[in-house]
Design an enzyme around this catalytic site. Sequence first.
Site, PDB file in Angstrom:
ATOM      1  N   GLU A   4       0.844  -1.208   0.000  1.00 31.78           N
ATOM      2  CA  GLU A   4       0.000   0.000   0.000  1.00 31.78           C
ATOM      3  C   GLU A   4       0.876   1.254   0.000  1.00 31.78           C
ATOM      4  OE1 GLU A   4      -4.255   1.160   0.235  1.00 31.78           O
ATOM      5  OE2 GLU A   4      -3.063  -0.490  -0.523  1.00 31.78           O
ATOM      6  N   SER A  41      -6.831  -0.299  -0.436  1.00 32.34           N
ATOM      7  CA  SER A  41      -7.854  -0.067   0.574  1.00 32.34           C
ATOM      8  C   SER A  41      -8.029   1.413   0.874  1.00 32.34           C
ATOM      9  CB  SER A  41      -7.487  -0.805   1.870  1.00 32.34           C
ATOM     10  OG  SER A  41      -6.188  -0.442   2.301  1.00 32.34           O
ATOM     11  N   HIS A  59     -11.886  -3.611  -4.305  1.00 38.37           N
ATOM     12  CA  HIS A  59     -11.331  -3.841  -2.977  1.00 38.37           C
ATOM     13  C   HIS A  59     -12.007  -5.022  -2.289  1.00 38.37           C
ATOM     14  CE1 HIS A  59     -10.772  -2.474   1.433  1.00 38.37           C
ATOM     15  NE2 HIS A  59      -9.757  -3.226   1.051  1.00 38.37           N
ATOM     16  N   ASN A  68     -10.097  -9.022   3.734  1.00 39.92           N
ATOM     17  CA  ASN A  68      -9.441 -10.210   4.292  1.00 39.92           C
ATOM     18  C   ASN A  68     -10.190 -10.716   5.517  1.00 39.92           C
ATOM     19  OD1 ASN A  68      -7.220 -10.572   2.534  1.00 39.92           O
ATOM     20  ND2 ASN A  68      -6.206  -8.817   3.453  1.00 39.92           N
ATOM     21  N   GLU A  82     -15.793  -3.804  -2.557  1.00 43.61           N
ATOM     22  CA  GLU A  82     -16.067  -2.400  -2.878  1.00 43.61           C
ATOM     23  C   GLU A  82     -15.601  -2.127  -4.309  1.00 43.61           C
ATOM     24  OE1 GLU A  82     -15.676   0.145   1.225  1.00 43.61           O
ATOM     25  OE2 GLU A  82     -13.825  -0.584   0.337  1.00 43.61           O
ATOM     26  N   ASN A 130     -13.423   1.415   5.230  1.00 40.56           N
ATOM     27  CA  ASN A 130     -12.293   1.902   6.021  1.00 40.56           C
ATOM     28  C   ASN A 130     -12.469   3.335   6.499  1.00 40.56           C
ATOM     29  OD1 ASN A 130     -10.545  -0.327   6.289  1.00 40.56           O
ATOM     30  ND2 ASN A 130      -9.963  -0.149   4.142  1.00 40.56           N
TER      31      ASN A 130
END
Length: 273
Positions: A78, A106, A127, A130, A139, A178
């Site tokens: 990321e 994310s 997205h 996990n 998403e 998130n």
Amino acid sequence: MRPFAEVCALAGLDTVVCEVDAVAARAARERVTASLDRRVRRGKLEQAAARDALARLVFTGGLEDLADRQLVVEAVVENPDAKTEVFAALDKIVEDPAAVLATNTSSLPVMRLGMATGRADRVVGLHFFNPVPVLPLVEVVPSLHTSAETIAVVEDFAAGALGRTVIRSRDRAGFVVNALLVPYLLSAIRMAESGFATAADIDTGMELGCAHPMGPLRLADLIGLDTVASIAESLYDEFKEPLYAPPPLLQRMVEAGLLGRKSGQGFHVYGRA
């Protein structure tokens, strides 16, 4: 990205898994084989289905082996520079101009990744959560340039081919889940940091007092504290809300390599990763 590839193969899709090099590719194949074997032993998968899924998987250490793909899903670290570099390379390698280049980020802007290519209309956020084999949500995150056709393709892939539940988000840091989840995790970290309550009591409080399946600090450990910090930084960069800023304790733990389950220790101690 190994669990995602496993899910695709079990859904009957021919799947190429690209790792950083040949050594990592061999290790990925071993992990997938072990995962499928565990499912068979637990009675969750027929031996023939596991064998067929493994036959649909190709493991490689070179991006050039993705040249003939119709859908490529990126899942590197990321980091905006690393992801941008991968998308710029994929733009040159993937031959079909109608192919979709998706990112499993994310939190990072999909627009930035799309603009690293000459096909921003074919770039979209996809997205998964996990553990991928367990959590059914995806998403879909279009940028301002993403075409309606591209959105339809990835939603059909996620819902139709993989049987996932799809929600759509605008291209904002954190997307839907998130943007709501990470401030909650950061609040729990600040509570532990201040000495207001122990990590164990914070988690027990939310599990038994709010019926959460996992407390916030155990969840942060599961996600990876480095990933939580990265998402928090992206949220803060975008919105400049103080509550989005990663707490000093989180930053120090990441610097110390205390990343949660994957390192064996975070807010709680685990078996060797």
